[in-house]
Design a protein around this motif. Structure first.
Motif, mmCIF file in Angstrom:
data_model
loop_
_atom_site.group_PDB
_atom_site.id
_atom_site.type_symbol
_atom_site.label_atom_id
_atom_site.label_comp_id
_atom_site.label_asym_id
_atom_site.label_seq_id
_atom_site.Cartn_x
_atom_site.Cartn_y
_atom_site.Cartn_z
ATOM 1 N N SER A 475 -38.509 59.431 -15.592
ATOM 2 C CA SER A 475 -37.654 58.251 -15.719
ATOM 3 C C SER A 475 -36.456 58.467 -16.635
ATOM 4 N N THR A 476 -36.378 59.631 -17.281
ATOM 5 C CA THR A 476 -35.267 59.913 -18.183
ATOM 6 C C THR A 476 -34.046 60.359 -17.385
ATOM 7 N N GLU A 477 -32.874 59.832 -17.751
ATOM 8 C CA GLU A 477 -31.665 60.186 -17.014
ATOM 9 C C GLU A 477 -31.173 61.578 -17.409
ATOM 10 N N VAL A 478 -31.101 62.420 -16.428
ATOM 11 C CA VAL A 478 -30.477 63.737 -16.534
ATOM 12 C C VAL A 478 -29.598 63.884 -15.299
ATOM 13 N N ASP A 479 -28.359 64.301 -15.473
ATOM 14 C CA ASP A 479 -27.409 64.336 -14.366
ATOM 15 C C ASP A 479 -26.916 65.743 -14.072
ATOM 16 N N THR A 497 -24.591 63.268 -9.769
ATOM 17 C CA THR A 497 -25.743 62.395 -9.496
ATOM 18 C C THR A 497 -25.536 61.066 -10.203
ATOM 19 N N LEU A 498 -25.976 59.979 -9.533
ATOM 20 C CA LEU A 498 -25.650 58.634 -10.007
ATOM 21 C C LEU A 498 -26.859 57.714 -10.070
ATOM 22 N N ASP A 499 -28.046 58.248 -9.784
ATOM 23 C CA ASP A 499 -29.203 57.361 -9.642
ATOM 24 C C ASP A 499 -29.910 57.056 -10.949
ATOM 25 N N GLY A 500 -29.514 57.698 -12.047
ATOM 26 C CA GLY A 500 -30.153 57.454 -13.337
ATOM 27 C C GLY A 500 -31.504 58.113 -13.494
ATOM 28 N N LYS A 501 -31.866 59.022 -12.582
ATOM 29 C CA LYS A 501 -33.149 59.722 -12.658
ATOM 30 C C LYS A 501 -32.961 61.117 -13.249
ATOM 31 N N SER A 522 -37.958 60.119 -6.500
ATOM 32 C CA SER A 522 -39.106 59.589 -5.757
ATOM 33 C C SER A 522 -40.281 59.261 -6.671
ATOM 34 N N GLY A 523 -40.146 59.540 -7.947
ATOM 35 C CA GLY A 523 -41.258 59.407 -8.882
ATOM 36 C C GLY A 523 -41.900 60.730 -9.221
ATOM 37 N N TYR A 524 -41.559 61.781 -8.453
ATOM 38 C CA TYR A 524 -42.003 63.150 -8.729
ATOM 39 C C TYR A 524 -40.784 64.061 -8.679
ATOM 40 N N LYS A 525 -40.888 65.222 -9.310
ATOM 41 C CA LYS A 525 -39.769 66.159 -9.332
ATOM 42 C C LYS A 525 -39.839 67.061 -8.105
ATOM 43 N N ASN A 526 -39.005 66.750 -7.117
ATOM 44 C CA ASN A 526 -38.923 67.535 -5.893
ATOM 45 C C ASN A 526 -37.497 68.023 -5.686
ATOM 46 N N LEU A 527 -37.257 68.763 -4.598
ATOM 47 C CA LEU A 527 -35.958 69.373 -4.343
ATOM 48 C C LEU A 527 -35.139 68.542 -3.352
ATOM 49 N N TYR A 528 -33.829 68.494 -3.622
ATOM 50 C CA TYR A 528 -32.879 67.769 -2.789
ATOM 51 C C TYR A 528 -31.627 68.620 -2.613
ATOM 52 N N ILE A 529 -30.837 68.295 -1.591
ATOM 53 C CA ILE A 529 -29.562 68.959 -1.340
ATOM 54 C C ILE A 529 -28.481 67.891 -1.224
ATOM 55 N N MET A 530 -27.344 68.117 -1.884
ATOM 56 C CA MET A 530 -26.234 67.169 -1.827
ATOM 57 C C MET A 530 -24.909 67.905 -1.704
#
Length: 754
Positions: A475-479, A497-501, A522-530
């Motif tokens: 829940s800590t914001e890291v961008d 990144t803008l979601d505050g996660k 998502s509540g867990y640390k997973n991988l995304y592509i942007m």
């Protein structure tokens, strides 16, 4: 010929055979290039070996620096053999002539890390004035004869760590980790004996077992070691839970356990050993073991007595043959932030302080005593006033076991080279820095706390990083932030990144159009592509999905694969394995693990995409951690592996914490690059030595013991179900408490940033 000329000629001819021609820069063959990595605190270890008289009042005027101020020198031993007998044994003895009309030499055997690798050296210092008339200045300008005792070509040891040497007759006894036991999370450390005249080397430690801290008895017949035997390493990084074993020095036979729970043995006679252990009252103390002479030796027949009292930590004891009057120990007292060397009078049962009277705000490590009991040696920071010659290094050459691949230890964490190879970005908490490869034009390009760096392969001067606190919750914001390092304004960065996660570990695709990163959205640390330019505002795709942590991702140069670390095999355990996945989410497969509860982290692709470099505890631990400054993960080493999981190759061999490796496509000549600034030699003592049982609290270090890292999260768990408590340091280690059946995990970014 003058002795100095003989010495120079000897060094020139001896090392000529070890030199090789480096591949020209920018002409790296397949799987070549340069790997850079971080070693926690190591750039600040400007160590030399010093000595003080055992009987004279300690003062700066009678402290002698024995080693020459080159590189890092430590773990010394005063041999009992005469200088002429030692020098006559060496292969190149025709090149060495002992100075005539000189007084007896002060001689020393020690570990040194010069020339990019660990070796054991012999130094003999000759003086031209009687001892009674020597001044301090005369003591520090002797005639020095110096020789490496282990040549890479002589005993086929290749690149490896060497440690804890002692001379027994014509044989050098020491630890090396050059042989692979073939099992993950199994230490490579073993004791060897090398004949100085022939170079013939014999392994004394049985295969499948790791031995540490060898000590040879006064007669030379027996060697004692600290070892955890065939039970193996359980991940503990304080005392190692070792026992004391004894075997015949000549061949390693007649091996027997003599003490349960003990480390760092030393002999006063062939039936009396000193060692250290943590006592039931939680003070680390020195003990004495008396071996029976009239019946078989075993843990039941050995008599054990506590020597040093509670109220302070006393460890790494040293003795001398037949000296029943005193021992030397390193101590940590409740009223001191520094490790000091003291004598303990075994007759009066009282301490005599030595080094605190000489340099009270420096750490002093691993004492040793001369055979005649007149001098006590130890190592510490050499200090600028002592004539140290070693500059602070931006890039420190580490000898590579792979041809056409150069290795460099870098000052700073998460180091990465720019696409053209001319600049380095790195983390120094807080902030991101960029410096030219020659050490010039050092600049802070991002002032806020951040971790990880990755250069855009297309857009010049763009560096991606993770802005925010490390080791933070989902829940800590890291961008994810893109920094223009060539823009000198304060608005030189853009949030992607803008979601505050918690979004971290960005890695751009080879065409520069996309970024893969880990996110907790998502509540867990997973991988995304942007999108690499617009960020998540330009669209975002989920790559992995599950109640675990996928992190530390890296995109391959050909765009086909993404490598990452994950605990999906045991979520929340602190154990990470390496995986591969295609950018479209297909082809997921595990690349490598490091055995049960192991750690394999921070993957980075080779320039041709055929290999991955990473950091791991696969090679176990190589030395007793109490003999070193603080390393959260003293088992961290750099390895490479093929994408099919074959040809696992170890690259670094030491007892430090190596981490965050990255691979540059440019081959850089294996030459040190000096840093434009000079920092003071300082390091932290083992954090767990700050625990004083009488207080029940941590005594935080101060003075010259400067911080070496960022933020610590101490993860305490029962049955590995956990809550997290963060403190102002960065760690990652695991300690098991057999009484409460709980684990204490301590996270540090180098190997386990999640």
């Amino acid at each position: 010929m003058k002795p100095q000329s003989l010495y120079a000629s000897f060094l020139l001819r001896f090392f000529f055979a070890l030199l090789c021609t480096a591949a020209p820069e920018n002409e790296a063959p397949s799987n070549g290039g340069t790997i850079v990595f971080t070693t926690l605190g190591r750039p600040d270890y400007d160590w030399d070996i010093f000595t003080l008289p055992a009987s004279d009042p300690p003062s700066p005027s009678n402290e002698l620096r024995v080693t020459d101020g080159e590189s890092v020198n430590y773990n010394g031993h005063f041999p009992s053999s005469s200088p002429s007998s030692v020098l006559s044994l060496l292969h190149n003895r025709s090149l060495i002539q002992v100075p005539e009309a000189s007084l007896p030499a002060l001689q020393l055997i020690y570990v040194t890390e010069r020339n990019g690798t660990s070796n054991i050296y012999y130094d003999a210092l000759y003086y031209s004035t009687p001892r009674s008339t020597r001044s301090r200045s005369a003591l520090e300008i002797p005639v020095r004869l110096q020789a490496p005792l282990l040549g890479l070509e002589g005993n086929k040891n290749r690149v490896s760590m060497k440690d804890k040497p002692s001379l027994s007759g014509e044989n050098l006894i020491y630890v090396s980790n050059h042989e692979d036991p073939g099992e993950p999370r199994t230490s490579w450390a073993a004791v060897y004996s090398t004949h100085l005249g022939t170079g013939l080397t014999r392994r004394l430690t049985p295969y499948g077992i790791a031995d540490f801290s060898p000590a040879v008895s006064p007669s030379g017949v027996w060697t004692a070691v600290a070892s955890y035997g065939r039970d193996g390493w359980d991940g503990e990084v304080e005392e190692l839970n070792t026992d004391i074993y004894v075997f015949l020095t000549r061949d390693g036979s007649h091996r027997v356990k003599v003490v349960e729970h003990g480390g760092w043995p030393c002999w006063v006679d062939d039936s009396t050993l000193y060692f250290h252990r943590r006592s039931e009252d939680q003070w680390i103390s020195v003990y004495k073991a008396i071996l029976p002479k009239d019946k078989p030796v075993s843990t039941e027949s050995v008599s054990i007595q506590r020597v040093t009292p509670p109220g302070l930590h006393a460890f790494t004891p040293a003795t001398s043959p037949g000296n029943y009057k005193f021992i030397a120990v390193a101590t940590r007292r409740p009223n001191s932030d520094f490790r000091h060397i003291e004598l303990f009078d075994t007759v009066k049962n009282e301490f005599i302080e030595l080094t605190r009277h000489v340099s009270p705000t420096s750490h002093h490590l691993n004492p040793f005593i001369s055979p005649d009991s007149t001098r006590v040696g130890y190592h510490k920071c050499r200090g600028g006033s002592n004539g140290g010659k070693t500059p602070q290094l931006l890039l420190e050459n580490v000898k590579s076991p792979v041809p056409n691949l150069s290795l460099f230890r870098v000052e700073g964490s998460f180091p990465t080279f720019s696409p053209t190879g001319d600049r380095i970005a790195y983390v120094e908490f807080p902030g991101i820095y960029v410096v030219n490869r020659d050490g010039s034009n050092l600049r802070q390009v991002f002032p806020l706390n951040a971790f990880a760096t990755a250069w855009d392969p297309i857009r010049k001067g763009i560096v991606y990083t993770s802005a925010g606190p490390e080791f933070s919750s989902v829940s800590t914001e890291v961008d994810i932030v893109a920094i223009d390092v060539d823009d000198v304004s304060q608005s030189n960065y853009k949030r992607l990144t803008l979601d505050g996660k918690n979004n971290a570990f960005p890695s751009p695709s080879p065409d520069g159009k996309q970024i893969v990163f880990r996110s907790s959205r998502s509540g867990y640390k997973n991988l995304y592509i942007m999108d690499a330019i617009k960020g998540e505002a330009g669209g975002i795709e989920r790559l992995t999905d599950g109640p675990w942590t996928d992190t530390m991702c890296n995109w391959s140069p050909n765009g086909e694969w993404i490598a990452f670390a994950s605990d999906r095999h045991n979520p929340g355990s602190g154990s990470f394995e390496l995986y591969l996945i295609h950018p479209n989410g297909t082809g997921l497969r595990k690349l490598i693990s490091s055995g049960s509860s192991g750690r394999t982290n921070h993957p980075s692709f080779s320039p041709d995409g055929k290999l991955i470099v990473f950091t791991t505890d696969y090679g176990g631990i190589s030395a007793e951690p109490i003999s070193l400054p603080h390393h959260f993960q003293p088992y961290g080493e750099i390895y490479t592996i093929k994408l099919d999981g074959s040809e696992l190759k170890r690259l670094t061999y030491n007892s430090y914490e190596d981490g965050t490796p990255t691979w540059s496509p440019f081959y850089i000549d294996a030459v040190d690059v000096e840093w434009p600034r000079k920092t003071q030699c300082a390091f932290e003592d083992c954090h767990w030595l700050n625990e004083m049982p009488s207080r029940g609290t941590m005594v935080e270090p101060s003075g010259l013991a400067k911080p070496q890292c960022g933020v610590t999260c101490m993860h305490r768990s029962s049955n590995r179900q956990a809550s997290t408590v963060c403190r102002n340091r960065a760690t990652m280690a695991m300690k098991f408490n057999p009484k409460s059946h709980t684990y204490t995990q301590i996270f540090h970014f180098n190997l386990n940033q999640s």
